[in-house]
Design a protein around this motif. Structure first.
Motif, PDB file in Angstrom:
ATOM      1  N   MET A 100      41.812 -19.713 -35.651  1.00  0.00           N
ATOM      2  CA  MET A 100      40.582 -20.489 -35.845  1.00  0.00           C
ATOM      3  C   MET A 100      40.625 -21.781 -35.041  1.00  0.00           C
ATOM      4  O   MET A 100      39.644 -22.176 -34.411  1.00  0.00           O
ATOM      5  CB  MET A 100      40.391 -20.811 -37.335  1.00  0.00           C
ATOM      6  N   LYS A 101      41.773 -22.428 -35.053  1.00  0.00           N
ATOM      7  CA  LYS A 101      41.905 -23.677 -34.308  1.00  0.00           C
ATOM      8  C   LYS A 101      41.803 -23.433 -32.802  1.00  0.00           C
ATOM      9  O   LYS A 101      41.229 -24.242 -32.069  1.00  0.00           O
ATOM     10  CB  LYS A 101      43.221 -24.375 -34.667  1.00  0.00           C
ATOM     11  N   LYS A 102      42.363 -22.335 -32.333  1.00  0.00           N
ATOM     12  CA  LYS A 102      42.246 -21.994 -30.914  1.00  0.00           C
ATOM     13  C   LYS A 102      40.789 -21.814 -30.505  1.00  0.00           C
ATOM     14  O   LYS A 102      40.413 -22.101 -29.369  1.00  0.00           O
ATOM     15  CB  LYS A 102      43.031 -20.712 -30.620  1.00  0.00           C
ATOM     16  N   ASN A 103      39.986 -21.333 -31.436  1.00  0.00           N
ATOM     17  CA  ASN A 103      38.570 -21.117 -31.170  1.00  0.00           C
ATOM     18  C   ASN A 103      37.731 -22.369 -31.418  1.00  0.00           C
ATOM     19  O   ASN A 103      36.499 -22.309 -31.398  1.00  0.00           O
ATOM     20  CB  ASN A 103      38.041 -19.963 -32.022  1.00  0.00           C
ATOM     21  N   GLY A 104      38.394 -23.485 -31.694  1.00  0.00           N
ATOM     22  CA  GLY A 104      37.689 -24.751 -31.805  1.00  0.00           C
ATOM     23  C   GLY A 104      37.180 -25.104 -33.181  1.00  0.00           C
ATOM     24  O   GLY A 104      36.418 -26.069 -33.336  1.00  0.00           O
ATOM     25  N   GLN A 105      37.568 -24.345 -34.212  1.00  0.00           N
ATOM     26  CA  GLN A 105      37.106 -24.659 -35.559  1.00  0.00           C
ATOM     27  C   GLN A 105      37.855 -25.880 -36.082  1.00  0.00           C
ATOM     28  O   GLN A 105      39.075 -25.865 -36.200  1.00  0.00           O
ATOM     29  CB  GLN A 105      37.313 -23.461 -36.490  1.00  0.00           C
ATOM     30  N   GLN A 106      37.124 -26.931 -36.409  1.00  0.00           N
ATOM     31  CA  GLN A 106      37.731 -28.198 -36.804  1.00  0.00           C
ATOM     32  C   GLN A 106      37.996 -28.287 -38.301  1.00  0.00           C
ATOM     33  O   GLN A 106      38.996 -28.851 -38.732  1.00  0.00           O
ATOM     34  CB  GLN A 106      36.823 -29.361 -36.376  1.00  0.00           C
ATOM     35  N   THR A 107      37.082 -27.743 -39.104  1.00  0.00           N
ATOM     36  CA  THR A 107      37.224 -27.787 -40.557  1.00  0.00           C
ATOM     37  C   THR A 107      37.417 -26.369 -41.067  1.00  0.00           C
ATOM     38  O   THR A 107      36.608 -25.486 -40.795  1.00  0.00           O
ATOM     39  CB  THR A 107      35.976 -28.409 -41.211  1.00  0.00           C
ATOM     40  N   ILE A 108      38.508 -26.145 -41.806  1.00  0.00           N
ATOM     41  CA  ILE A 108      38.846 -24.816 -42.290  1.00  0.00           C
ATOM     42  C   ILE A 108      39.012 -24.858 -43.802  1.00  0.00           C
ATOM     43  O   ILE A 108      39.770 -25.661 -44.336  1.00  0.00           O
ATOM     44  CB  ILE A 108      40.132 -24.294 -41.628  1.00  0.00           C
ATOM     45  N   LEU A 109      38.288 -23.982 -44.474  1.00  0.00           N
ATOM     46  CA  LEU A 109      38.312 -23.912 -45.931  1.00  0.00           C
ATOM     47  C   LEU A 109      39.094 -22.680 -46.366  1.00  0.00           C
ATOM     48  O   LEU A 109      38.860 -21.574 -45.860  1.00  0.00           O
ATOM     49  CB  LEU A 109      36.878 -23.840 -46.466  1.00  0.00           C
ATOM     50  N   LEU A 110      40.019 -22.885 -47.293  1.00  0.00           N
ATOM     51  CA  LEU A 110      40.795 -21.777 -47.854  1.00  0.00           C
ATOM     52  C   LEU A 110      40.543 -21.738 -49.356  1.00  0.00           C
ATOM     53  O   LEU A 110      40.755 -22.738 -50.048  1.00  0.00           O
ATOM     54  CB  LEU A 110      42.292 -21.944 -47.587  1.00  0.00           C
ATOM     55  N   THR A 111      40.075 -20.594 -49.870  1.00  0.00           N
ATOM     56  CA  THR A 111      39.766 -20.481 -51.293  1.00  0.00           C
ATOM     57  C   THR A 111      40.782 -19.591 -51.996  1.00  0.00           C
ATOM     58  O   THR A 111      41.505 -18.822 -51.361  1.00  0.00           O
ATOM     59  CB  THR A 111      38.358 -19.898 -51.503  1.00  0.00           C
ATOM     60  N   ARG A 112      40.819 -19.703 -53.329  1.00  0.00           N
ATOM     61  CA  ARG A 112      41.743 -18.934 -54.167  1.00  0.00           C
ATOM     62  C   ARG A 112      43.167 -19.005 -53.614  1.00  0.00           C
ATOM     63  O   ARG A 112      43.869 -18.004 -53.468  1.00  0.00           O
ATOM     64  CB  ARG A 112      41.276 -17.484 -54.306  1.00  0.00           C
ATOM     65  N   LEU A 113      43.568 -20.218 -53.328  1.00  0.00           N
ATOM     66  CA  LEU A 113      44.857 -20.482 -52.687  1.00  0.00           C
ATOM     67  C   LEU A 113      45.867 -20.904 -53.746  1.00  0.00           C
ATOM     68  O   LEU A 113      45.645 -21.881 -54.472  1.00  0.00           O
ATOM     69  CB  LEU A 113      44.685 -21.583 -51.643  1.00  0.00           C
ATOM     70  N   SER A 114      46.969 -20.179 -53.837  1.00  0.00           N
ATOM     71  CA  SER A 114      48.001 -20.515 -54.817  1.00  0.00           C
ATOM     72  C   SER A 114      48.742 -21.785 -54.396  1.00  0.00           C
ATOM     73  O   SER A 114      48.777 -22.149 -53.214  1.00  0.00           O
ATOM     74  CB  SER A 114      48.997 -19.366 -54.966  1.00  0.00           C
ATOM     75  N   GLU A 115      49.349 -22.422 -55.377  1.00  0.00           N
ATOM     76  CA  GLU A 115      50.098 -23.649 -55.092  1.00  0.00           C
ATOM     77  C   GLU A 115      51.279 -23.363 -54.166  1.00  0.00           C
ATOM     78  O   GLU A 115      51.595 -24.151 -53.262  1.00  0.00           O
ATOM     79  CB  GLU A 115      50.584 -24.267 -56.396  1.00  0.00           C
ATOM     80  N   GLU A 116      51.935 -22.227 -54.377  1.00  0.00           N
ATOM     81  CA  GLU A 116      53.084 -21.865 -53.533  1.00  0.00           C
ATOM     82  C   GLU A 116      52.659 -21.674 -52.083  1.00  0.00           C
ATOM     83  O   GLU A 116      53.307 -22.184 -51.159  1.00  0.00           O
ATOM     84  CB  GLU A 116      53.718 -20.586 -54.062  1.00  0.00           C
ATOM     85  N   SER A 117      51.562 -20.948 -51.856  1.00  0.00           N
ATOM     86  CA  SER A 117      51.080 -20.732 -50.488  1.00  0.00           C
ATOM     87  C   SER A 117      50.618 -22.044 -49.865  1.00  0.00           C
ATOM     88  O   SER A 117      50.822 -22.284 -48.667  1.00  0.00           O
ATOM     89  CB  SER A 117      49.930 -19.724 -50.480  1.00  0.00           C
ATOM     90  N   ALA A 118      50.012 -22.892 -50.685  1.00  0.00           N
ATOM     91  CA  ALA A 118      49.536 -24.185 -50.189  1.00  0.00           C
ATOM     92  C   ALA A 118      50.695 -25.031 -49.666  1.00  0.00           C
ATOM     93  O   ALA A 118      50.578 -25.701 -48.630  1.00  0.00           O
ATOM     94  CB  ALA A 118      48.782 -24.930 -51.282  1.00  0.00           C
TER      95      ALA A 118
END
Length: 250
Positions: free
Chosen positions: A70-88
């Motif tokens: 996503m960053k390579k494609n120029g996306q500046q703001t990325i939202l991640l949902t249903r994200l566990s604390e461990e993965s975070a």
């Protein structure tokens, strides 16, 4: 070339690409295949907002790879949902990310300034509904909306809701988040002149069947102008509310 609107527009302005070539490029490169995921770099062009990463069921390594693309494609703001604390924690070791534990949302990049036509009110029946409500509220904020939170204003103490009539009656959209019998959506729907998005939660005792009884109650609301999303779907409610709140934005 990065497949995002800004990069392509710059190429056209510099004479590096004609308008026709730019349109063809966009049509031919709608996603990037990285093996375990096909990252939709075309979504912001089609829908006005970029792709979101749904964290449940994905490993931290997979999500890191998707973020990289996503960053390579120029996306500046990325939202991640249903994200566990461990993965975070693992993702935060690679990318700077704000993690909201209650909502299970991660945000890479900065929160944009509000640019909607009005404000979105997120109301909950009880304190137990706040995690779903925060998922809705944060999603709406990430998409450029001013959000007012009204928590624990359920029908068991109706005076708590009536004390905030100015807020709910001046909203452009209201998100009503409730479990149990889900009556909050109908009450708000009978008070406001704006769309109401009802979010049934899985909060309740055994006969609530994990939110199914709340869902059916909201679907059977007698208040006009109430729409319903799936059980615990705070993201869906926040996304829809944002689209409504940007209908007149040019």
């Amino acid at each position: 070339m990065r497949n995002d609107t800004k990069a392509i527009l710059e190429a056209v302005q510099k004479g590096e690409m004609t308008v026709e070539e730019a349109l063809l490029f966009l049509k031919k490169a709608p996603f990037e295949d990285i093996g375990y995921a096909k990252v939709d770099s075309h979504r912001a062009i089609r829908q006005g907002v970029a792709e979101v990463i749904f964290g449940a069921g994905k490993t931290a390594e997979q999500m890191i790879g998707i973020v990289e693309q996503m960053k390579k494609n120029g996306q500046q703001t990325i939202l991640l949902t249903r994200l566990s604390e461990e993965s975070a924690e693992q993702i935060s070791a690679v990318y700077e990310m704000d993690y909201h534990k209650d909502a299970r949302i991660g945000l890479i990049g900065s929160m944009p300034a509000p640019n909607g036509i009005g404000k979105i009110v997120v109301a909950t029946g009880g304190t137990s509904d706040i995690p779903v409500a925060e998922e809705a509220a944060l999603t709406a904020e990430v998409y450029g909306n001013k959000v007012t939170r009204l928590y624990d204003v359920g029908v068991a103490g109706l005076h708590r809701l009536l004390a905030h009539l100015d807020d709910i009656m001046s909203a452009s959209v209201v998100i009503a988040v409730a479990g149990m019998e889900g009556a909050l959506a109908s009450v708000i729907g009978g008070l406001v002149d704006c769309p109401v998005i009802a979010v049934p939660t899985s909060v309740g005792y055994g006969a609530s069947f994990g939110g199914l009884s709340t869902l059916l109650s909201m679907l059977n609301s007698c208040a006009s102008g109430v729409s319903v999303v799936n059980i615990d779907n705070g993201f869906g409610a926040g996304y829809l509310a944002s689209r409504i709140n940007h209908m007149e934005v040019k």
